[in-house]
Motif scaffolding. Structure first.
Motif, PDB file in Angstrom:
ATOM      1  N   TYR A  51       0.859  -1.174   0.000  1.00 17.79           N
ATOM      2  CA  TYR A  51       0.000   0.000   0.000  1.00 17.79           C
ATOM      3  C   TYR A  51       0.902   1.233   0.000  1.00 17.79           C
ATOM      4  N   PRO A  52       0.628   2.210  -0.877  1.00 23.86           N
ATOM      5  CA  PRO A  52       1.498   3.400  -0.970  1.00 23.86           C
ATOM      6  C   PRO A  52       1.221   4.399   0.160  1.00 23.86           C
TER       7      PRO A  52
ATOM      8  N   HIS B 189       1.835   5.807  11.229  1.00 24.25           N
ATOM      9  CA  HIS B 189       0.567   5.646  11.942  1.00 24.25           C
ATOM     10  C   HIS B 189      -0.548   5.218  10.993  1.00 24.25           C
ATOM     11  N   GLU B 190      -0.563   5.819   9.799  1.00 26.74           N
ATOM     12  CA  GLU B 190      -1.552   5.463   8.775  1.00 26.74           C
ATOM     13  C   GLU B 190      -1.335   4.022   8.307  1.00 26.74           C
ATOM     14  N   ALA B 191      -0.082   3.620   8.144  1.00 27.08           N
ATOM     15  CA  ALA B 191       0.226   2.256   7.697  1.00 27.08           C
ATOM     16  C   ALA B 191      -0.206   1.227   8.738  1.00 27.08           C
ATOM     17  N   ILE B 192       0.039   1.499  10.006  1.00 25.19           N
ATOM     18  CA  ILE B 192      -0.357   0.565  11.069  1.00 25.19           C
ATOM     19  C   ILE B 192      -1.878   0.488  11.164  1.00 25.19           C
ATOM     20  N   ALA B 193      -2.560   1.623  11.051  1.00 25.09           N
ATOM     21  CA  ALA B 193      -4.024   1.628  11.072  1.00 25.09           C
ATOM     22  C   ALA B 193      -4.589   0.828   9.900  1.00 25.09           C
ATOM     23  N   ALA B 194      -3.992   0.980   8.724  1.00 29.16           N
ATOM     24  CA  ALA B 194      -4.453   0.234   7.544  1.00 29.16           C
ATOM     25  C   ALA B 194      -4.225  -1.265   7.728  1.00 29.16           C
ATOM     26  N   ALA B 195      -3.070  -1.638   8.241  1.00 29.26           N
ATOM     27  CA  ALA B 195      -2.775  -3.055   8.467  1.00 29.26           C
ATOM     28  C   ALA B 195      -3.723  -3.643   9.511  1.00 29.26           C
TER      29      ALA B 195
ATOM     30  N   LEU C 225      10.269  -1.234  17.374  1.00 31.23           N
ATOM     31  CA  LEU C 225       9.570  -1.664  18.586  1.00 31.23           C
ATOM     32  C   LEU C 225       8.187  -1.033  18.692  1.00 31.23           C
ATOM     33  N   ASP C 226       8.064   0.229  18.290  1.00 29.99           N
ATOM     34  CA  ASP C 226       6.765   0.897  18.306  1.00 29.99           C
ATOM     35  C   ASP C 226       5.793   0.206  17.360  1.00 29.99           C
ATOM     36  N   ALA C 227       6.240  -0.089  16.159  1.00 26.09           N
ATOM     37  CA  ALA C 227       5.377  -0.766  15.180  1.00 26.09           C
ATOM     38  C   ALA C 227       5.024  -2.171  15.666  1.00 26.09           C
ATOM     39  N   ALA C 228       5.984  -2.894  16.202  1.00 26.60           N
ATOM     40  CA  ALA C 228       5.729  -4.257  16.677  1.00 26.60           C
ATOM     41  C   ALA C 228       4.698  -4.260  17.796  1.00 26.60           C
ATOM     42  N   GLU C 229       4.748  -3.267  18.641  1.00 28.00           N
ATOM     43  CA  GLU C 229       3.786  -3.191  19.743  1.00 28.00           C
ATOM     44  C   GLU C 229       2.386  -2.853  19.252  1.00 28.00           C
TER      45      GLU C 229
END
Length: 92
Positions: A4-5, A10-16, A36-40
């Motif tokens: 996804y482009p 934050h937008e990428a994590i919400a989309a996932a 670590l932030d993304a993994a959490e």
């Protein structure tokens, strides 16, 4: 694999996290704190940092979330699920 482009983490994590399926996720970064932030915050059963999601070892649990299913697979989880504990007491 889906791409996804998106340019905002934050937008990428919400989309996932909005997807109906959730197994594993990957985060490619040179910064430990963003990894670590993304993994959490990613709602995945496993998050790979700087590696693809096909990474697998025998001892690693494999699980799904949401419509992916519930429960954990893999050799240790399967052995635990197929084991029945029994207590035996001896009076000496």
């Amino acid at each position: 694999m889906s791409f996804y482009p998106l340019t905002d983490l934050h937008e990428a994590i919400a989309a996932a996290n909005a997807l109906p399926m959730a197994f594993q996720a990957s985060r490619f970064t040179e910064y430990l704190h963003t990894a670590l932030d993304a993994a959490e915050r990613l709602d995945a059963s496993a998050v790979m940092v700087d590696d693809h999601t096909a990474f697998r070892t025998d001892w690693m649990p494999f699980a799904g979330r949401r419509q992916s299913g519930y429960g954990i697979g893999g050799i240790p989880a399967t052995m635990q699920a197929m084991t029945q504990e029994k207590m035996i007491v001896f009076k000496m």
